[in-house]
Scaffold this motif. Structure first.
Motif, PDB file in Angstrom:
ATOM      1  N   GLY A  31      -8.181  16.777 -12.570  1.00  0.00           N
ATOM      2  CA  GLY A  31      -6.836  16.849 -13.151  1.00  0.00           C
ATOM      3  C   GLY A  31      -6.788  16.377 -14.582  1.00  0.00           C
ATOM      4  N   PRO A  78       4.415   5.730  -3.973  1.00  0.00           N
ATOM      5  CA  PRO A  78       5.680   6.017  -4.670  1.00  0.00           C
ATOM      6  C   PRO A  78       6.196   7.419  -4.329  1.00  0.00           C
ATOM      7  N   TYR A 113      -9.412  15.968  -6.316  1.00  0.00           N
ATOM      8  CA  TYR A 113      -9.198  17.139  -7.176  1.00  0.00           C
ATOM      9  C   TYR A 113      -9.194  16.768  -8.657  1.00  0.00           C
ATOM     10  N   LEU A 151      -3.762   3.119  -9.681  1.00  0.00           N
ATOM     11  CA  LEU A 151      -5.158   3.473  -9.915  1.00  0.00           C
ATOM     12  C   LEU A 151      -5.685   3.130 -11.311  1.00  0.00           C
ATOM     13  N   ARG A 201       0.844  -1.204   0.000  1.00  0.00           N
ATOM     14  CA  ARG A 201       0.000   0.000   0.000  1.00  0.00           C
ATOM     15  C   ARG A 201       0.878   1.253   0.000  1.00  0.00           C
ATOM     16  N   ALA A 202       2.062   1.123  -0.618  1.00  0.00           N
ATOM     17  CA  ALA A 202       3.033   2.217  -0.526  1.00  0.00           C
ATOM     18  C   ALA A 202       2.666   3.358  -1.470  1.00  0.00           C
ATOM     19  N   GLY A 259      -5.757  13.769 -15.701  1.00  0.00           N
ATOM     20  CA  GLY A 259      -5.996  12.328 -15.863  1.00  0.00           C
ATOM     21  C   GLY A 259      -5.384  11.583 -14.692  1.00  0.00           C
ATOM     22  N   GLY A 292      -2.855   8.701 -13.545  1.00  0.00           N
ATOM     23  CA  GLY A 292      -1.747   7.848 -13.983  1.00  0.00           C
ATOM     24  C   GLY A 292      -1.222   7.016 -12.830  1.00  0.00           C
TER      25      GLY A 292
HETATM   26  N1  SAJ Z   1      -5.103  12.281  -8.923  1.00  0.00           N
HETATM   27  C1  SAJ Z   1      -6.109  13.161  -9.321  1.00  0.00           C
HETATM   28  N2  SAJ Z   1      -6.913  13.710  -8.369  1.00  0.00           N
HETATM   29  C2  SAJ Z   1      -6.758  13.406  -7.033  1.00  0.00           C
HETATM   30  C3  SAJ Z   1      -5.725  12.498  -6.664  1.00  0.00           C
HETATM   31  C4  SAJ Z   1      -4.919  11.948  -7.625  1.00  0.00           C
HETATM   32  O1  SAJ Z   1      -6.274  13.437 -10.502  1.00  0.00           O
HETATM   33  O2  SAJ Z   1      -7.499  13.955  -6.209  1.00  0.00           O
HETATM   34  C5  SAJ Z   1      -4.253  11.666  -9.957  1.00  0.00           C
HETATM   35  C6  SAJ Z   1      -2.775  11.957  -9.764  1.00  0.00           C
HETATM   36  O3  SAJ Z   1      -2.402  13.125 -10.465  1.00  0.00           O
HETATM   37  C7  SAJ Z   1      -2.116  10.712 -10.366  1.00  0.00           C
HETATM   38  C8  SAJ Z   1      -3.148   9.613 -10.121  1.00  0.00           C
HETATM   39  O4  SAJ Z   1      -4.390  10.266  -9.839  1.00  0.00           O
HETATM   40  O5  SAJ Z   1      -1.940  10.859 -11.751  1.00  0.00           O
HETATM   41  C9  SAJ Z   1      -2.788   8.694  -8.971  1.00  0.00           C
HETATM   42  O6  SAJ Z   1      -2.589   9.546  -7.855  1.00  0.00           O
HETATM   43  P1  SAJ Z   1      -2.171   8.886  -6.451  1.00  0.00           P
HETATM   44  O7  SAJ Z   1      -1.884   9.945  -5.460  1.00  0.00           O
HETATM   45  O8  SAJ Z   1      -3.192   7.867  -6.093  1.00  0.00           O
HETATM   46  O9  SAJ Z   1      -0.789   8.243  -6.886  1.00  0.00           O
HETATM   47  P2  SAJ Z   1      -0.250   6.791  -6.630  1.00  0.00           P
HETATM   48  O10 SAJ Z   1      -0.785   5.830  -7.615  1.00  0.00           O
HETATM   49  O11 SAJ Z   1       1.223   6.881  -6.493  1.00  0.00           O
HETATM   50  O12 SAJ Z   1      -0.898   6.477  -5.202  1.00  0.00           O
HETATM   51  C10 SAJ Z   1      -0.403   5.476  -4.406  1.00  0.00           C
HETATM   52  C11 SAJ Z   1      -1.487   4.466  -4.276  1.00  0.00           C
HETATM   53  N3  SAJ Z   1      -0.979   3.404  -3.441  1.00  0.00           N
HETATM   54  C12 SAJ Z   1      -1.199   2.111  -3.784  1.00  0.00           C
HETATM   55  O13 SAJ Z   1      -1.867   1.790  -4.702  1.00  0.00           O
HETATM   56  C13 SAJ Z   1      -0.546   1.102  -2.944  1.00  0.00           C
HETATM   57  C14 SAJ Z   1      -2.728   5.124  -3.666  1.00  0.00           C
HETATM   58  O14 SAJ Z   1      -3.686   4.147  -3.304  1.00  0.00           O
HETATM   59  C15 SAJ Z   1      -2.388   5.879  -2.414  1.00  0.00           C
HETATM   60  O15 SAJ Z   1      -3.542   6.617  -2.001  1.00  0.00           O
HETATM   61  C16 SAJ Z   1      -1.259   6.869  -2.666  1.00  0.00           C
HETATM   62  O16 SAJ Z   1      -0.138   6.095  -3.152  1.00  0.00           O
HETATM   63  C17 SAJ Z   1      -0.884   7.531  -1.368  1.00  0.00           C
HETATM   64  O17 SAJ Z   1      -1.076   8.743  -1.271  1.00  0.00           O
HETATM   65  O18 SAJ Z   1      -0.470   6.794  -0.458  1.00  0.00           O
END
Ligand code: SAJ
Length: 454
Positions: free
Chosen positions: A271, A174, A269, A279, A171-172, A273, A275
């Motif tokens: 955005g 990155p 929020y 997700l 559940r890390a 898209g 990535g």
């Molecule tokens: N994004 C949006 N709107 C938001 C939040 C994110 O458009 O409100 C976009 C981001 O720009 C990005 C994508 O979604 O392109 C994913 O964003 P993210 O913060 O979820 O990025 P990840 O995939 O690195 O998140 C990881 C995920 N961890 C795992 O799957 C184990 C996510 O579940 C966690 O919530 C996140 O880490 C965290 O913050 O820990």
């Protein structure tokens, strides 16, 4: 393996346990290094010989803050043993942690080929009494219906009788994998209560965070997918509302800031898209399982479609904004700022920058891309410019795909020294304060009002 807490803690502290971590990528290498750094002997097993050779020299092959010094330390002390020899690793290990990639194919089908190849290769070396922990993200049922049969078929072992197995999905976040390794609660679901208890006792010696024990591996996998699908669906909802409120000329950020004063409103929020390695792909693991039981999860599927459509919405904003100053996309230079899927990390997995640039190129403009984390590199079919100034020079329109801190700090007067005027800015991440937009800039951000200072 015995499961009482004292025995396991004593054995762990005495370095009596040997681990193998399979897959030395963004999750596996930090996991292997941190466990080794706690004094356990850890084989880091990967089929990538180049990565193994670099690791043997103490060179971290993963760009994750805080990882390098740990890798150097544990490799130099021979606590982490990088190897591409499954027999050397597995036949000497009591605990095997699997951190292999489980991407989805272009047809959105989960790809378990790395896991299948792995267990075809290693099962014959698994010792009786071993414990296998799956940290990879997989569909509910994959441990029970794919992995256990693979192990039993390729060895003389029987699950529960001869080996334990559990899911403990990673559940890390990155960019914070090492710095927050100790803090993230772990979900543990074993094939039987003994496996669950032993794995919990092992993680008690690895992390300080809460351990949430659930009924079985499929439940643990369902928890991981539920939390990521929750996030993806909520992002889709706010993206859809942002597009609607743009048309109603209501500012989505004013709405979010007001709505989040309500205790049960979880802010997300809009955005450019969604990535990243998690997700965009995790929902398809559950969709695949739903289809097997003749159920179509509509919201989950439509959320994916909405999020995948956001790069197209950015294209529409670019076209409308250029038209305000009588320019066509075809006759413009459009500079794209950001390749990474989220700010301040060098990771472009499934970044919305790719679909955005591919669709933009079809309209015929000059397109340049700049990302401070990939300067001068060719990434797939994109070339990332070596410097920001040449990317800004004579640009008619800037499109922000990633809100890197470096971009947030940009001074508009600096930008306008290089670009054409009036300049169009289409901001896919609400990078800038709309109250700070100066003269000579027409600014559009997703879900926000048009700022026309041309
Ligand atoms: N994004 C949006 N709107 C938001 C939040 C994110 O458009 O409100 C976009 C981001 O720009 C990005 C994508 O979604 O392109 C994913 O964003 P993210 O913060 O979820 O990025 P990840 O995939 O690195 O998140 C990881 C995920 N961890 C795992 O799957 C184990 C996510 O579940 C966690 O919530 C996140 O880490 C965290 O913050 O820990």
């Amino acid at each position: 393996m015995e499961c009482n807490t004292e025995d396991i803690s004593t054995k762990f502290k005495n370095g009596e346990f040997t681990f193998t971590v399979i897959g030395l990528g963004r999750i596996g290498l930090p996991t292997a290094s941190i466990i080794a750094n706690k004094g356990a002997k850890v084989y880091g097993y990967d089929i990538n010989i180049n990565a193994i050779e670099k690791l043997k020299a103490g060179i971290s092959v993963i760009d994750e803050p805080g990882l390098d010094p740990i890798v150097k330390n544990v490799v130099s002390k021979n606590l982490l043993i990088p190897t591409n020899d499954p027999k050397e690793a597995i036949s000497n290990s009591d605990i095997i942690i699997v951190c292999l990639p489980t991407p989805v194919t272009l047809d959105k089908i989960p790809d378990y080929s790395a896991i299948i190849e792995c267990f075809n290769n290693i099962s014959k070396y698994i010792k009786k009494g071993s414990l296998i922990i799956i940290e990879s993200t997989i569909s509910p049922g994959t441990v029970e219906n794919l992995i256990i049969p693979l192990i039993e078929k390729n060895s003389n072992l029987k699950v529960i009788r001869d080996f334990g197995i559990a899911s403990c999905p990673e559940r890390a976040n990155p960019g914070e994998i090492v710095t927050k390794f100790n803090e993230i609660p772990r979900i543990i679901g074993g094939i039987d209560s003994k496996s669950t208890k032993i794995v919990a006792n092992i993680y008690k010696n690895i992390v300080d965070s809460n351990l949430i024990l659930v009924s079985n591996p499929k439940t643990a996998n369902a928890v991981k997918l539920t939390e990521n699908i929750f996030r993806d669906v909520n992002i889709a909802l706010i993206n859809e509302l942002a597009i609607l409120f743009e048309k109603l000329e209501i500012d989505i950020f004013e709405i979010i800031n007001a709505a989040k004063t309500k205790w049960n409103f979880v802010p997300h929020y809009p955005g450019a898209g969604v990535g990243g390695p998690c997700l965009p792909s995790n929902p398809y693991y559950l969709i695949q399982e739903a289809i097997k039981v003749d159920y179509v999860p509509h919201i989950i599927r439509f959320a994916r479609e909405i999020n995948d459509r956001m790069p197209h919405h950015l294209i529409e904003l670019v076209m409308k904004s250029l038209n305000i100053i009588g320019k066509s996309v075809k006759s413009s230079k459009i500079s794209v700022l950001g390749l990474s899927y989220k700010p301040n990390i060098a990771d472009y997995q499934l970044s919305p920058a790719f679909p955005f640039v591919h669709e933009l190129r079809k309209l015929g403009p000059i397109v340049q891309i700049y990302d401070p984390y990939f300067k001068g590199k060719s990434i797939n079919d994109l070339y990332i410019e070596n410097d920001l100034e040449s990317t800004l020079t004579n640009a008619d329109c800037l499109v922000f795909i990633t809100d890197h801190d470096l971009f947030k700090k940009l001074d508009f007067n600096y930008i306008l020294k290089f670009t054409n005027k009036p300049l169009i800015i289409v901001d896919g991440r609400n990078t800038f304060d709309i109250k700070s937009i100066p003269k000579n800039i027409i600014y559009r951000s997703i879900g926000r009002l048009l700022i026309n200072n041309s």
